[in-house]
Scaffold this active site. Structure first.
Site, PDB file in Angstrom:
ATOM      1  N   LYS A 111      41.053  64.899  52.856  1.00 18.25           N
ATOM      2  CA  LYS A 111      40.962  63.706  53.692  1.00 18.25           C
ATOM      3  C   LYS A 111      39.461  63.073  53.536  1.00 18.25           C
ATOM      4  O   LYS A 111      39.164  61.977  53.339  1.00 18.25           O
ATOM      5  CB  LYS A 111      41.386  63.839  55.168  1.00 18.25           C
ATOM      6  CG  LYS A 111      42.600  63.581  55.336  1.00 18.25           C
ATOM      7  CD  LYS A 111      42.929  63.754  57.048  1.00 18.25           C
ATOM      8  CE  LYS A 111      44.809  63.869  56.987  1.00 18.25           C
ATOM      9  NZ  LYS A 111      44.974  63.834  58.198  1.00 18.25           N
ATOM     10  N   THR A 158      46.961  63.410  73.059  1.00 20.82           N
ATOM     11  CA  THR A 158      48.004  63.417  74.261  1.00 20.82           C
ATOM     12  C   THR A 158      48.100  64.978  74.552  1.00 20.82           C
ATOM     13  O   THR A 158      48.270  65.920  73.762  1.00 20.82           O
ATOM     14  CB  THR A 158      49.294  63.133  73.911  1.00 20.82           C
ATOM     15  OG1 THR A 158      49.107  61.617  73.399  1.00 20.82           O
ATOM     16  CG2 THR A 158      50.257  63.123  75.023  1.00 20.82           C
ATOM     17  N   GLU A 213      45.687  57.146  74.567  1.00 19.60           N
ATOM     18  CA  GLU A 213      46.018  56.141  73.334  1.00 19.60           C
ATOM     19  C   GLU A 213      47.528  55.598  73.494  1.00 19.60           C
ATOM     20  O   GLU A 213      48.615  56.609  73.684  1.00 19.60           O
ATOM     21  CB  GLU A 213      45.856  56.752  71.973  1.00 19.60           C
ATOM     22  CG  GLU A 213      45.685  55.681  71.052  1.00 19.60           C
ATOM     23  CD  GLU A 213      45.040  54.455  71.265  1.00 19.60           C
ATOM     24  OE1 GLU A 213      43.654  54.201  71.367  1.00 19.60           O
ATOM     25  OE2 GLU A 213      45.575  53.148  71.704  1.00 19.60           O
ATOM     26  N   PHE A 214      47.860  54.314  73.293  1.00 15.84           N
ATOM     27  CA  PHE A 214      49.046  53.918  73.631  1.00 15.84           C
ATOM     28  C   PHE A 214      49.772  53.182  72.364  1.00 15.84           C
ATOM     29  O   PHE A 214      50.527  52.443  72.254  1.00 15.84           O
ATOM     30  CB  PHE A 214      49.261  52.713  74.968  1.00 15.84           C
ATOM     31  CG  PHE A 214      48.921  53.762  76.251  1.00 15.84           C
ATOM     32  CD1 PHE A 214      49.954  54.834  76.858  1.00 15.84           C
ATOM     33  CD2 PHE A 214      47.729  53.545  76.647  1.00 15.84           C
ATOM     34  CE1 PHE A 214      49.370  55.174  77.778  1.00 15.84           C
ATOM     35  CE2 PHE A 214      47.665  54.237  77.826  1.00 15.84           C
ATOM     36  CZ  PHE A 214      48.345  55.107  78.245  1.00 15.84           C
ATOM     37  N   GLU A 217      52.343  53.156  65.817  1.00 13.95           N
ATOM     38  CA  GLU A 217      52.147  53.248  64.123  1.00 13.95           C
ATOM     39  C   GLU A 217      52.546  51.953  63.577  1.00 13.95           C
ATOM     40  O   GLU A 217      53.546  51.397  64.094  1.00 13.95           O
ATOM     41  CB  GLU A 217      52.807  54.380  63.533  1.00 13.95           C
ATOM     42  CG  GLU A 217      52.029  55.627  63.942  1.00 13.95           C
ATOM     43  CD  GLU A 217      52.366  56.934  63.238  1.00 13.95           C
ATOM     44  OE1 GLU A 217      53.185  56.548  62.152  1.00 13.95           O
ATOM     45  OE2 GLU A 217      52.313  57.933  63.808  1.00 13.95           O
ATOM     46  N   ASN A 225      55.370  57.423  77.395  1.00 16.68           N
ATOM     47  CA  ASN A 225      56.481  57.680  76.156  1.00 16.68           C
ATOM     48  C   ASN A 225      57.681  58.179  76.569  1.00 16.68           C
ATOM     49  O   ASN A 225      58.822  57.889  76.010  1.00 16.68           O
ATOM     50  CB  ASN A 225      55.761  58.910  75.351  1.00 16.68           C
ATOM     51  CG  ASN A 225      54.819  58.315  74.324  1.00 16.68           C
ATOM     52  OD1 ASN A 225      54.651  57.153  74.406  1.00 16.68           O
ATOM     53  ND2 ASN A 225      54.246  59.030  73.334  1.00 16.68           N
ATOM     54  N   CYS A 280      55.455  61.310  68.089  1.00 14.16           N
ATOM     55  CA  CYS A 280      55.071  61.356  69.368  1.00 14.16           C
ATOM     56  C   CYS A 280      56.245  61.482  70.189  1.00 14.16           C
ATOM     57  O   CYS A 280      56.309  62.426  71.070  1.00 14.16           O
ATOM     58  CB  CYS A 280      53.927  60.390  69.747  1.00 14.16           C
ATOM     59  SG  CYS A 280      52.415  60.615  69.094  1.00 14.16           S
ATOM     60  N   LYS A 322      60.101  54.977  61.207  1.00 17.88           N
ATOM     61  CA  LYS A 322      60.425  53.561  61.538  1.00 17.88           C
ATOM     62  C   LYS A 322      59.855  52.596  60.349  1.00 17.88           C
ATOM     63  O   LYS A 322      59.183  53.412  59.502  1.00 17.88           O
ATOM     64  CB  LYS A 322      59.607  53.114  62.724  1.00 17.88           C
ATOM     65  CG  LYS A 322      58.268  53.109  62.992  1.00 17.88           C
ATOM     66  CD  LYS A 322      57.926  52.764  64.278  1.00 17.88           C
ATOM     67  CE  LYS A 322      56.187  52.552  64.332  1.00 17.88           C
ATOM     68  NZ  LYS A 322      55.601  52.182  65.418  1.00 17.88           N
TER      69      LYS A 322
END
Ligand SMILES: NC(=O)C1=CN([C@@H]2O[C@H](COP(=O)(O)OP(=O)(O)OC[C@H]3O[C@@H](n4cnc5c(N)ncnc54)[C@H](O)[C@@H]3O)[C@@H](O)[C@H]2O)C=CC1
Ligand SMILES: O=C(O)[C@H]1O[C@H](OP(=O)(O)OP(=O)(O)OC[C@H]2O[C@@H](n3ccc(=O)[nH]c3=O)[C@H](O)[C@@H]2O)[C@H](O)[C@@H](O)[C@@H]1O
Length: 431
Positions: A37, A120, A148-149, A152, A205, A257, A317
């Site tokens: 990465k 999280t 964090e909300f 993606e 969530n 998540c 998704k």
């Protein structure tokens, strides 16, 4: 005021956080332990797909750098941002080993102003980290929880224009510092104690997952009554007290998540001696919903042995290449167990190198996937499906049967194109 920030973790959240903090004017070093990465990022390649992310990283190359070395990342930093993964353990509790590894790195950086956790984590994690920092002689390093909300596929936009920025801290100076770092972000800051901030993330969530499971339960009841779930929930959601979002019925929720956070919240409740009944049912309805998709197809076309089923969409998704906890995995697994051959199409997913994916054929286009198939299942609502010539595709199939697991196609139109069209919470239509 521009700050020097070390972001730990170059995954979906770490990269978006790093790039957006650079966009806000901060100087950011992103540290990861994965050599491939970091090498890719240093060479200007972004290892994940997230709209606008590659452009943002390229635009801020001067103040956004990447390293494998933890000490190099913290050497000049004023703030550490923890964005490492927190996957479930065998018991369902979140695995915090990577978070603790970052705490160990921070122990060598007494000059830090704040240690901020964005990953999280279970409620109580901040208090435990606070105690460890204090014991290590780092009482002067502030602790912040900044969950964090972002979703993606729209993470850059969500970061820059959030509904809220939640900040938990043990002291006002740290809360003010984390708020100041967000100057330029278009969203309200909500400050609170650390346990409450940690709980906001898990509750958000769980509530979103609850809405979807509830929508799916109503869809299943609609199927037995003749009501149409899209009409029902469209009108239900028009009540502003209920809201129209996350009421889209289908084959259920997946992703990196919702599944792990729902299980983690359930584990957290159980650890405290409480049995969370609603959450338990939300998870069970979701598990059942994917399996039900294959059962409904079987009810229509009979045993699947020797039949080919085209699976349209693999990612959890559209708009992402993420395959984590994708409902497609369970569906493909079930199809193979029932003796079907499976051909999959997806514009973005990389085929995972493990079961059940090693047993499928990959098609380059929707048309190629459908050709010769005895049935098709829409698993991810990719916009490319809108452009398909469904009439032509029906003629190429061995049998024109389509299960729409996302309710994205028009029943009447599909019947006109020659399909037996099965969807979720709506009557099956025939040619
Ligand atoms: N993916 C999402 O949309 C969202 C994720 N979150 C939370 O954010 C956290 C991160 O999630 P993702 O970015 O999706 O995970 P990810 O798996 O994509 O990225 C995590 C990265 O951390 C790296 N890492 C592990 N140990 C490390 C260490 N000691 N130092 C530096 N890097 C290390 C890994 O190599 C990996 O690249 C999780 O807690 C997740 O629940 C929260 C909101 C949204
Ligand atoms: O903690 C996280 O990681 C993030 O989880 C979700 O974001 P994400 O997993 O990217 O995707 P969503 O758009 O929420 O969709 C999750 C799943 O629910 C499904 N879904 C969503 C909405 C709906 O009405 N029906 C439905 O089945 C989607 O198909 C998908 O499988 C939340 O939306 C984010 O706020 C949160 O930060």
């Amino acid at each position: 005021m521009a700050r020097r920030i070390a972001v730990f973790g170059a995954g979906y959240i770490g990269l978006v956080t790093g790039a957006c903090l650079a966009e806000l004017g901060h100087t950011v070093v992103v540290r990861d332990i994965a050599e491939d990465k970091v090498a890719a990022l240093r060479a200007g390649r972004v290892p994940i797909y997230e709209p606008g992310l590659a452009e943002l990283i390229a635009a801020h190359a001067e103040r956004l750098t990447f390293t494998l070395d933890a000490d190099e990342a913290t050497a000049e930093a004023e703030v550490v941002y923890v964005c490492v993964d927190t996957p479930p353990t065998a018991s369902g509790d979140a695995d915090l080993s990577r978070v603790w590894a970052v705490v160990d790195s921070a122990k060598r950086a007494a000059h830090l102003k704040a240690f901020v956790v964005k990953s999280t984590v279970p409620v109580g994690t901040g208090a435990r980290i606070r105690a460890v920092l204090d014991t290590a002689g780092l009482a002067q390093v502030g602790y912040g929880s900044n969950p964090e909300f972002t979703a993606e596929g729209r993470a850059v936009r969500d970061f820059m224009r959030p509904d809220r920025i939640v900040i938990g801290a043990f002291d006002e100076a740290t809360a003010a510092l984390v708020a100041e770092i967000h100057e330029g972000v278009d969203g309200p800051v909500i400050t609170m104690d650390v346990p409450s901030a940690e709980m906001v993330k898990l509750t958000s969530n769980a509530f979103l997952a609850t809405k979807i499971s509830f929508a799916n339960e109503i869809a299943n009841i609609c199927e037995t009554t003749g009501a149409d779930v899209t009409k029902v929930l469209g009108a239900v959601g028009a009540d502003h007290r209920l809201g129209k979002h996350f009421l889209h019925a289908g084959i259920g929720w997946g992703g990196s998540c919702f599944p792990k956070d729902a299980v983690a919240l359930k584990a957290l409740a159980s650890n405290g001696g409480y049995h969370p009944q609603i959450l338990t049912d939300v998870i069970e309805v979701n598990n059942h919903q994917r399996r039900r998709a294959v059962t409904r197809l079987k009810d229509e076309i009979g045993p699947l042995t020797g039949k080919t089923v085209a699976v349209l969409g693999m990612t959890f998704k559209p708009g992402t290449d993420d395959m984590r906890e994708a409902p497609s995995t369970v569906i493909v697994d079930r199809l193979l167990s029932e003796g079907a051959s499976v051909v999959c199409w997806d514009p973005m997913a990389r085929t995972p190198a493990h079961a059940p994916w090693t047993a499928i054929r990959r098609a380059e286009s929707v048309e190629e996937a459908l050709s010769g198939a005895h049935a098709a299942m829409v698993v991810t609502e990719w916009p490319q499906l809108e452009a398909v010539d469904w009439r032509l595709a029906a003629e190429s199939m061995a049998a024109a049967v389509l299960f729409d697991g996302r309710n994205v196609l028009e029943p009447e139109r599909m019947a006109e194109c020659g399909y037996t069209y099965i969807s979720v919470g709506r009557a099956t239509v025939r040619p």
